[in-house]
Structure formats: structure tokens, C-alpha cells
Design a protein around this motif. Structure first.
Motif, PDB file in Angstrom:
ATOM      1  N   PRO A  72      -4.215   7.386  -0.771  1.00 35.79           N
ATOM      2  CA  PRO A  72      -3.554   5.489  -0.147  1.00 35.79           C
ATOM      3  C   PRO A  72      -3.866   4.644  -1.671  1.00 35.79           C
ATOM      4  CG  PRO A  72      -4.670   6.625   1.394  1.00 35.79           C
ATOM      5  CD  PRO A  72      -4.925   7.283   0.392  1.00 35.79           C
ATOM      6  N   ARG A  73      -3.168   4.022  -1.781  1.00 36.34           N
ATOM      7  CA  ARG A  73      -2.932   3.140  -3.255  1.00 36.34           C
ATOM      8  C   ARG A  73      -2.854   1.835  -3.556  1.00 36.34           C
ATOM      9  NH1 ARG A  73      -2.316   6.600  -7.830  1.00 36.34           N
ATOM     10  NH2 ARG A  73      -4.002   7.983  -8.424  1.00 36.34           N
ATOM     11  N   VAL A  83       0.662  -0.961  -0.048  1.00 38.91           N
ATOM     12  CA  VAL A  83      -0.033  -0.272   0.163  1.00 38.91           C
ATOM     13  C   VAL A  83       0.876   1.411  -0.079  1.00 38.91           C
ATOM     14  CG1 VAL A  83      -2.034   1.263   1.182  1.00 38.91           C
ATOM     15  CG2 VAL A  83      -1.739  -1.093   1.729  1.00 38.91           C
ATOM     16  N   ARG A 114      -7.961  -6.350  -1.011  1.00 43.48           N
ATOM     17  CA  ARG A 114      -8.137  -4.834  -0.741  1.00 43.48           C
ATOM     18  C   ARG A 114      -9.453  -4.541  -0.341  1.00 43.48           C
ATOM     19  NH1 ARG A 114     -10.347  -2.440  -5.995  1.00 43.48           N
ATOM     20  NH2 ARG A 114      -9.844  -4.501  -7.547  1.00 43.48           N
ATOM     21  N   ALA A 129      -9.237  -1.279   2.470  1.00 46.97           N
ATOM     22  CA  ALA A 129     -10.574  -0.026   1.787  1.00 46.97           C
ATOM     23  C   ALA A 129     -11.175  -0.300   3.164  1.00 46.97           C
ATOM     24  CB  ALA A 129     -11.694  -0.518   0.701  1.00 46.97           C
ATOM     25  N   LEU A 133      -8.327   2.306  -4.501  1.00 46.57           N
ATOM     26  CA  LEU A 133      -7.343   2.280  -4.407  1.00 46.57           C
ATOM     27  C   LEU A 133      -6.817   1.468  -4.739  1.00 46.57           C
ATOM     28  CD1 LEU A 133      -8.026   0.542  -0.513  1.00 46.57           C
ATOM     29  CD2 LEU A 133      -7.068   2.917  -1.553  1.00 46.57           C
ATOM     30  N   LYS A 138     -12.723   3.683   2.665  1.00 50.13           N
ATOM     31  CA  LYS A 138     -12.535   4.025   1.685  1.00 50.13           C
ATOM     32  C   LYS A 138     -12.829   2.944   0.746  1.00 50.13           C
ATOM     33  CE  LYS A 138      -8.746   7.024   1.167  1.00 50.13           C
ATOM     34  NZ  LYS A 138      -9.639   8.670   0.987  1.00 50.13           N
TER      35      LYS A 138
END
Ligand code: TXA
Ligand code: MG
Length: 370
Positions: free
Chosen positions: A201-202, A194, A211, A215, A225, A220
Motif C-alpha cells: 500500500p502507498r 491510498v 499518513r 499507517a 507508505l 506499518k
């Protein structure tokens, strides 16, 4: 499997004496391969540039690819970064020790050899007891920071057993280096990476933590992401934090044009590849694809790696995989290593469903087939 020459490096990772010797070896600049809950890492003192550079030599990895720094506690992780954003705080408290790596703005003393010359650094606290004991022992006698990529040759399948490490890189180790045997890795695929070094944030690499879980922790939408190279655009998150009808295409498009995204070698197309040619198929295509392969490649050896599909096994080598995503991930790399060792020319692998729980496995399978 192991030649007598390279088995000289192998040690029982659970032994106190071996932990101590391994910490000592790291302090002297040697390489130590060690188990983590995800895959085995090829470790060196992360604050010793000369030691860290040897990792690249043994792996045959380009020098500009950054490696992850492993530490035993959050205070030491923070010391490697120049900024500790709220997202790092929340994620580290929720998922460490565990299979998640944070990309942060680097502290000045982190060597270029580790960051690939970028202004960011990857850090994680692994949860494997041998890894944690080694990190603590090394903190008492040295920097406590272990730089470690997966302990395989560049581009090859990551090792989840000490014997796979030996087979892959054992002949490239030198006197003073060590391979610690801590049994088979529990998670079986690499950590989720991350990037929290920018405002948004990705996820740069799907991995041991889903994921949806990341999240949820960040409050999120999972689609927001998504980063460059993501294999799955239309994952099903039903039952999870996000709606299942979201459009992931835009997030992917944005990521591709985001010049600030750090390079991730796990995002190279052909990565995690066994020697055998890998073909992916949906369950209902397996039988036809197997027959076609046999017709078009007479005399070649094909292994069919299945989860739900039923093949009428007419002369076919059939390998059954677990139904459950976590169990499948745990077994995947070991099966690929074994099938390579058995000399199969090609692997026809049933692609698991496009669901959040399978994202890391599907990502690795797609890269293996690329
Ligand atoms: O589970 C794991 O993450 C395992 C265990 C040993 O911890 N390690 C691992 O390392 O998979 P490696 O080097 O095989 O993959 C790490 C990935 C690479 O793709 C690398 O490019 C990326 O992390 N990475 C490391 N530091 C980075 C940084 N500063 N910015 C962007 N990507 C980074
Ligand atoms: Mg790797």
C-alpha cells in the motif's frame, strides 16, 4: 459574484426535492456538482461513459486523468473492483464514510472514461450528509456510482463553497446540470489516496486522513507508505506510531522508479494554484520576504498569509490563519479564492511545521507555489 446566468444552476442541497431532482439529472446524463466533506465534486453517472466524458470537457482536464468513483456503501465499492485485498477491507471499515480514496484493480464494467484507460479505479464513500443522500437516491433510480473530480477548472484551487464552484465553472454548465449548495466543506482538503492495487500500500496523495493514521490502521511504518511526488521527506511523527528519526529518502527514491504507480493529477507540480503568485516562507523569514517583495515589485499588491509570524503591518495586507491544522485546512482554499477575487498579485504564505498533521496542507501549499 455570480452572474444571473450561472446562478440558475444553484440549488439548496439539503432539500429532499433537490436531492431527488439531482439523482434524476444524473440518471439522464447531466452533471451535478455536490458537496463532500473534503471539497465540492463535479459529478456524473460513473457507469455512463458519455456523461463522464463531459466532466473532462467542463474542467478542461486531459482525458487520460482518472476520476474517483463515489458510492454510498462498501458492497457497491467492491463491485467496482476485481480484487478486494485485506488492506482495502481494513482501511474501508476504519475510514469510510470519510476522506479516503482507495485505488483498486478495476472491474471490467468500469468505463475507460473514468479510469483514464488504466487497470485501476479510485473509489470512496464520502461522509457529507448531502453526498450520502444523493448517492442513496441515485442508487434507487440509477447506478448509484458518481464519478467526481473536484469541481474546479483543471489546475485551479478546489472549491469548498458552492459559490466557488459557480465562479469557476458555472459558465460552462448546460441546461439540466445542477450545483447543490451544502455549505462550506468541513475537511477542506481532498481525500487521502491510498493505492492498495499492488502488494505494498502507498499513499499517492496526502489528504484528510493523516499518513500516521493510515499507517497505524495497516500496522506499518509511515515511511513505507510514501509515494511519488511526496512534498515532505522529513516529517515529524513524534507521538505517533513511527520513530521520528526514520529516513524517508529511500522510500521516495524507490517510488520514483516504480513504473507500476498510477498517474495522479494531484501529483503534477503546478496544481491547486490560485491566480496570484504564491511565495512560501518560514515564520522568521516573513518580514524580510515581505519587505523585499514590496521593494522589488513597487505598485503590486501583496497579501501576507500568516499563522504564527508577527509582521509590523506597515502598509501590508495581513491575513491570519488558524493555529490548528484541521481548522487551517478547512479555511485554506476559501481564503485563496477570496484573495484571488480581491485581485492580489502575490501571496506570501507562512509555511506550517513539517509535522504529520500538516502534511496535506504543506503538500497543497507547495504545489500552489510551484
Ligand atoms: O476529496 C476528494 O478526493 C475529492 C472529492 C470530490 O471526492 N475529489 C478529488 O478528485 O479530489 P480529483 O479528480 O480532483 O482528484 C482525484 C485524484 C486525481 O489526482 C486522480 O488522478 C486520482 O485521484 N485518481 C483517480 N483514479 C485513480 C486511479 N485509478 N489511479 C490513480 N489515481 C487515480
Ligand atoms: Mg482536483
Amino acid at each position: 459574484m455570480n452572474t444571473p446566468a450561472n446562478s440558475a444552476f444553484l440549488r439548496d442541497g439539503a432539500s429532499d426535492a433537490v436531492i431527488k431532482a439531482a439523482a434524476h439529472a444524473l440518471a439522464k446524463g447531466h452533471l451535478v456538482a455536490f458537496p463532500t466533506e473534503t471539497v465540492y465534486g463535479l459529478g456524473a453517472d460513473g457507469l455512463n461513459a458519455i456523461a463522464a466524458r463531459r466532466i473532462f470537457k467542463v474542467k478542461g482536464r486531459p482525458a487520460d486523468h482518472p476520476v474517483i468513483l463515489h458510492v454510498a456503501d462498501i458492497a457497491l465499492a467492491k463491485s467496482l473492483a476485481s480484487q478486494w485485498p485485506d488492506a482495502a477491507d481494513t482501511l474501508s471499515k476504519t475510514f469510510w464514510p470519510g476522506p479516503m480514496t482507495l485505488i483498486l484493480k478495476r472491474a471490467a464494467h468500469v468505463p475507460d472514461a473514468v479510469t483514464g484507460g488504466q487497470d485501476t479505479v479510485g473509489v470512496r464513500i464520502p461522509s457529507h450528509p448531502v453526498a450520502l443522500r444523493l448517492l442513496k437516491a441515485f442508487a434507487a433510480t440509477g447506478s448509484g456510482v458518481i464519478a467526481a473530480p473536484s469541481a474546479n477548472r483543471f489546475g485551479a484551487v478546489s472549491p469548498t463553497r458552492a459559490s466557488d464552484v459557480m465562479d469557476d465553472i458555472g459558465d460552462r454548465l448546460l441546461e439540466g446540470d445542477m450545483v447543490m449548495d451544502g455549505g462550506a466543506c468541513d475537511v477542506g482538503v481532498e481525500s487521502t489516496i491510498v493505492d492498495v492495487s499492488t502488494g505494498a500500500p502507498r499513499i499517492l496523495r496526502p489528504g484528510g486522513i493523516s499518513r500516521a493514521a493510515i499507517a497505524k490502521c495497516l500496522n506499518k511504518n509511515p515511511a513505507d507508505l510514501l509515494a511519488i511526488g511526496a512534498a515532505d521527506q522529513g516529517l515529524d511523527f513524534s507521538g505517533e506510531a513511527a520513530s521520528s528519526d526514520m529516513d524517508l529518502g529511500d522510500a521516495r527514491h524507490d517510488a520514483r522508479h516504480d513504473a507500476h504507480l498510477p498517474r495522479v493529477s494531484g501529483s503534477l507540480e503546478s496544481h491547486y494554484s490560485p491566480r496570484a503568485h504564491v511565495i512560501l516562507a518560514n515564520p522568521d523569514q516573513m518580514q524580510a520576504m515581505a519587505q523585499r517583495y514590496m521593494t522589488e515589485h513597487p505598485g503590486q499588491r501583496l497579501a501576507c498569509v500568516m499563522r504564527t509570524a508577527n509582521l509590523s503591518a506597515n502598509g501590508l495586507s495581513v491575513i491570519g490563519m488558524p493555529m490548528d491544522a484541521a481548522a487551517y485546512a478547512r479555511e485554506l482554499y476559501a481564503r485563496l479564492h477570496d484573495l484571488d477575487a480581491q485581485g492580489f498579485d502575490a501571496l506570501l504564505i507562512e509555511l506550517p511545521p513539517a509535522q504529520d498533521a500538516w502534511e496535506a496542507v504543506r503538500d497543497r501549499l507547495k504545489r500552489a507555489a510551484a
